[in-house]
Design a protein around this motif. Structure first.
Motif, short mmCIF file in Angstrom:
data_model
loop_
_atom_site.label_atom_id
_atom_site.label_comp_id
_atom_site.label_asym_id
_atom_site.label_seq_id
_atom_site.Cartn_x
_atom_site.Cartn_y
_atom_site.Cartn_z
N LEU A 67 0.75 -1.30 -0.05
CA LEU A 67 -0.13 0.14 -0.02
C LEU A 67 0.84 1.25 -0.07
O LEU A 67 0.40 2.06 -0.79
N VAL A 68 1.94 0.98 1.07
CA VAL A 68 2.75 2.46 1.11
C VAL A 68 3.46 2.63 -0.54
O VAL A 68 3.54 3.77 -0.98
N GLY A 69 3.79 1.61 -1.15
CA GLY A 69 4.52 1.66 -2.30
C GLY A 69 3.57 2.16 -3.27
O GLY A 69 4.10 2.85 -4.29
N ALA A 70 2.36 1.70 -3.33
CA ALA A 70 1.46 2.25 -4.26
C ALA A 70 1.26 3.59 -4.35
O ALA A 70 1.22 4.49 -5.23
N VAL A 71 1.13 4.29 -2.94
CA VAL A 71 0.87 5.80 -2.72
C VAL A 71 2.06 6.34 -2.92
O VAL A 71 2.15 7.50 -3.87
N GLN A 72 3.23 5.77 -2.72
CA GLN A 72 4.70 6.42 -3.25
C GLN A 72 4.85 6.44 -4.65
O GLN A 72 5.20 7.55 -5.57
N SER A 73 4.29 5.45 -5.28
CA SER A 73 4.33 5.34 -6.78
C SER A 73 3.35 6.31 -7.44
O SER A 73 3.46 7.18 -8.49
N ALA A 74 2.11 6.62 -6.79
CA ALA A 74 1.26 8.01 -7.30
C ALA A 74 1.91 9.05 -6.96
O ALA A 74 1.61 9.99 -7.75
N LEU A 75 2.63 9.34 -6.01
CA LEU A 75 3.23 10.50 -5.77
C LEU A 75 4.27 10.91 -6.88
O LEU A 75 4.31 12.07 -7.41
N ASN A 76 5.09 9.69 -7.22
CA ASN A 76 6.01 9.98 -8.24
C ASN A 76 5.45 10.14 -9.51
O ASN A 76 5.87 10.93 -10.48
N SER A 78 2.78 11.61 -10.24
CA SER A 78 1.98 12.96 -10.05
C SER A 78 3.00 14.02 -10.21
O SER A 78 2.66 14.89 -10.59
N GLY A 79 4.34 13.81 -9.93
CA GLY A 79 5.53 14.65 -10.11
C GLY A 79 5.67 15.47 -9.06
O GLY A 79 6.21 16.67 -8.97
N ILE A 80 5.05 14.92 -7.92
CA ILE A 80 4.95 15.62 -6.52
C ILE A 80 6.01 15.54 -5.64
O ILE A 80 6.71 16.48 -5.06
N ALA A 83 12.92 14.63 -6.57
CA ALA A 83 14.11 14.35 -5.94
C ALA A 83 13.83 14.03 -4.61
O ALA A 83 14.55 14.40 -3.54
N GLY A 84 12.79 12.94 -4.47
CA GLY A 84 12.48 12.40 -2.91
C GLY A 84 12.25 13.32 -2.14
O GLY A 84 12.33 13.06 -0.95
N SER A 85 11.37 14.24 -2.42
CA SER A 85 11.08 15.47 -1.50
C SER A 85 9.66 14.87 -0.68
O SER A 85 9.70 15.75 0.35
N ALA A 86 8.99 13.92 -1.17
CA ALA A 86 7.93 13.72 -0.31
C ALA A 86 7.97 12.18 -0.13
O ALA A 86 8.02 11.35 -1.04
N ALA A 112 -2.20 17.97 -3.83
CA ALA A 112 -3.33 16.85 -3.02
C ALA A 112 -4.19 16.45 -4.22
O ALA A 112 -4.41 15.26 -4.21
N GLY A 113 -4.78 17.24 -4.83
CA GLY A 113 -5.93 17.00 -5.82
C GLY A 113 -5.27 16.08 -6.95
O GLY A 113 -5.89 15.06 -7.33
N ALA A 114 -4.14 16.23 -7.54
CA ALA A 114 -3.40 15.56 -8.35
C ALA A 114 -3.12 14.20 -7.69
O ALA A 114 -3.30 13.18 -8.53
N LEU A 115 -2.49 14.08 -6.81
CA LEU A 115 -2.41 12.75 -5.99
C LEU A 115 -3.45 11.86 -5.89
O LEU A 115 -3.29 10.79 -6.27
N MET A 116 -4.65 12.55 -5.41
CA MET A 116 -5.88 11.91 -5.24
C MET A 116 -6.50 11.25 -6.69
O MET A 116 -6.91 10.05 -6.64
N ARG A 117 -6.35 12.19 -7.40
CA ARG A 117 -6.94 11.68 -8.77
C ARG A 117 -5.99 10.39 -9.34
O ARG A 117 -6.53 9.37 -10.09
N THR A 118 -4.72 10.50 -9.18
CA THR A 118 -3.60 9.34 -9.60
C THR A 118 -4.22 8.14 -8.96
O THR A 118 -4.13 7.28 -9.61
#
Length: 612
Positions: A67-76, A78-80, A83-86, A112-118
């Motif tokens: 689950l953590v990996g899936a959210v991290q992948s969505a962060l990546n 989404s371009g959020i 450089a590992g900033s989040a 946040a909206g971009a992450l949730m849409r992803t």
């Protein structure tokens, strides 16, 4: 008891951005002043926690690392997280089966909206929403209060100050109801800031639980949930987190409306003053999280929450004087928690909100199955701050503030007078305004009804009774700002309880049906009961009763000449689902009674009787 100073404060809802989570309706207070709160959105609301619900069968649902990996992948993606900033940290699973994750830094609305849409684009994700704290925007206005209480034979401030319980125009007719019920034996859960020590409330308070999992919010040293619901104070002196404000002790005031001790010669009175309050702390400094509040709803109603002992005092009624922006959808954390509470037989009462806008975009007030409460003044008219709309079920006294003067502009109950921690203040009494104050009047009346009823009402039955017995508004409510069917009426609600059927001439209150004429669209919650009657003529043969179609699960009970019950019936059909059937080869001439009982929530079921 010494004559303590009485003060006033308002309790108005501050609006937040569309992705915001719950906020309290409490407002701050300082000595001898009324505080007005402006409803202004926070344009810079930040998100660092999400509630993610994966569909059954998804690996992420049972594997925290995935689950953590899936959210991290969505962060990546989404371009959020450039450089590992989040990064992502797993927090916990909620009582409804969702997962809470925390980001290493806060995201603005766009990110946040971009992450949730992803995340939502993943077909294995059923729902995603922010898990935010919410904020107040208070603008104090000083006004001295009158402090010359008129003593009464019982509670010393009741007659002069508590118009909301006894005023013939704006009150709820509580005094007339107390001859029939005082709430004995009923538990009302107050999900709020917790409670503080007060001699006029302590005797009616159970231990409760603290559900806040953020130490900054709770002012406790750990993120653990702990027994007790002590209110440490919700003042804030750190403007970087939320606006600077004094403590409200909101939960103590709300609990007093429900069940402040009465006829003890001191202080004030509560609506259901022999009921017990189960305090559940979900709000602290800078508000409270959706995930904590939803878990508390489940636990308060008797449901299971991981890591928390079973609730030994499940509540028949839950009061939620809290909320925030955003419509309550079918898959949201609030709705699923409320669905569980209703399935457990708990009536959920929610404040409509204080932004003077349509309630449809506020949660949890807009959730299905709740009793949403608007606020009225001593005149019986709409309080200017109260939310409105078709979703408001009925109203109750919330106070009109300065426009109606002191004391008739405020709802009065017990409280602590500290600006910070309760240990720095003393117990006293105070006036507040808001739909926060209106909701516990309705919760208290629900407690009176449950105490007096021979058989406890289901949440649906309670809502129907309170709305059917509400007092018409004494003044015109504009069609553009509807506040429900009227003002809750304690006396009428108790009078509306159907007495038990006794005596030879008593016939059950059943809906007649006709041979070979299907009755369609039947619906109800778990444990709901629908009673029907069929008159069978002499000489009839081949009598059959059947149900079919729709969703859910019902049981069918049939008796001749008497209402069937779970323990006393002639015939019964208990197949899984809604396809029930009972056949009687040689029926008697007379009346048969058919009862459908919800094994689970059911909808669009058809009942039909056939005979030759």
């Amino acid at each position: 008891m010494s004559k303590k100073s009485l003060r006033t404060t308002t309790c108005l809802l501050a609006a937040v951005v569309a992705i915001a989570a719950p906020l309290t309706f409490a407002a701050g207070k300082t000595p001898l002043r009324a505080v007005a709160a402006a409803a202004t959105p926070d344009p810079d609301a930040r998100v660092d926690r999400l509630i993610v619900r994966y569909r059954p069968g998804a690996i992420e649902r049972s594997n925290q690392q995935r689950l953590v990996g899936a959210v991290q992948s969505a962060l990546n993606r989404s371009g959020i997280a450039a450089a590992g900033s989040a990064s992502v940290q797993y927090v916990r699973k909620t009582a409804t089966g969702a997962d809470v994750v925390k980001l290493s830094r806060k995201l603005d609305r766009a990110s946040a909206g971009a992450l949730m849409r992803t995340l939502a684009a993943d077909p294995s994700v059923a729902h995603v929403e922010p898990d935010l704290r919410a904020f107040h925007a208070d603008q104090p206005v000083r006004a001295k209060t009158a402090v010359s209480p008129m003593l009464t034979p019982d509670d010393e401030y009741f007659a002069q100050y508590q118009w909301h319980l006894h005023h013939p125009t704006g009150g709820i007719n509580a005094t007339s109801a107390w001859d029939a019920s005082t709430g004995e034996g009923v538990v009302v859960a107050v999900l709020d800031t917790g409670v503080v020590d007060h001699e006029d409330l302590n005797g009616n308070v159970l231990e409760g639980y603290d559900f806040i999992t953020d130490p900054f919010v709770s002012r406790r040293e750990t993120a653990d949930r702990v027994p007790g619901a002590h209110d440490y104070g919700d003042w804030n002196d750190d403007g970087s987190q939320c606006p600077i404000r004094p403590s409200s002790f909101h939960g103590t005031h709300v609990s007093g409306t429900v069940a402040e001790m009465t006829n003890n010669g001191i202080g004030m009175a509560g609506v259901a003053h022999q009921a017990k309050v189960l305090p559940v702390r979900v709000l602290g400094r800078c508000g409270g999280y959706t995930s904590d509040i939803a878990d508390a709803i489940v636990w308060a109603s008797g449901g299971e929450v991981e890591g928390v002992p079973a609730n030994e005092n499940p509540a028949e009624v839950i009061n939620l004087s809290l909320g925030g922006n955003g419509a309550c959808t079918a898959g949201s954390e609030y709705q699923l928690a409320i669905d569980q509470a209703i399935a457990n037989g708990t009536t959920v009462v929610v404040a409509a909100g204080n932004s003077n806008v349509n309630m449809s975009n506020f949660s949890p007030a807009s959730c299905a199955g709740v009793i949403a409460v608007g606020a009225t003044r001593v005149t019986g008219g709409k309080a200017d701050y109260s939310n409105f709309g078709a979703g408001v079920d009925l109203s109750a006294p919330g106070g009109g503030g300065a426009v109606d003067g002191n004391p008739n502009g405020y709802v009065w109950q017990n409280i602590n007078d500290s600006e910070t921690a309760p240990e720095e203040g003393t117990q006293t009494y105070m006036g507040m305004t808001g739909t926060s104050m209106a909701a516990p009047h309705v919760a208290g009346v629900a407690a009176l009804v449950q105490s007096a009823a021979e058989t406890p009402l289901t949440p649906a039955e309670m809502e129907t009774l309170l709305k059917n017995t509400a007092r018409p508004f004494p003044v015109s409510i504009p069609g553009s700002t509807p506040l429900g069917v009227g003002i809750v009426d304690a006396e009428a609600a108790l009078g509306g309880i159907v007495p038990p059927c006794e005596g030879d001439d008593c016939t059950p209150d059943a809906t007649p049906i006709v041979n070979r004429s299907p009755v369609t669209g039947l619906m109800g919650d778990k444990d709901a009961e629908l009673l029907f009657s069929l008159d069978v003529p002499a000489g009839a043969s081949g009598l059959s009763f059947m149900t079919y179609g729709g969703s859910g699960d019902v049981t069918m009970l049939v008796s001749f000449a008497a209402e069937p019950t779970a323990d006393d019936y002639d015939l019964r059909s208990t197949r899984p689902g809604n396809n029930e059937r009972i056949n009687i080869a040689a029926p008697k001439a007379g009346t048969y009674y058919i009862k459908l009982v919800g094994v689970a929530k059911f909808a669009k079921v058809t009942l039909e009787a056939r005979h030759n």
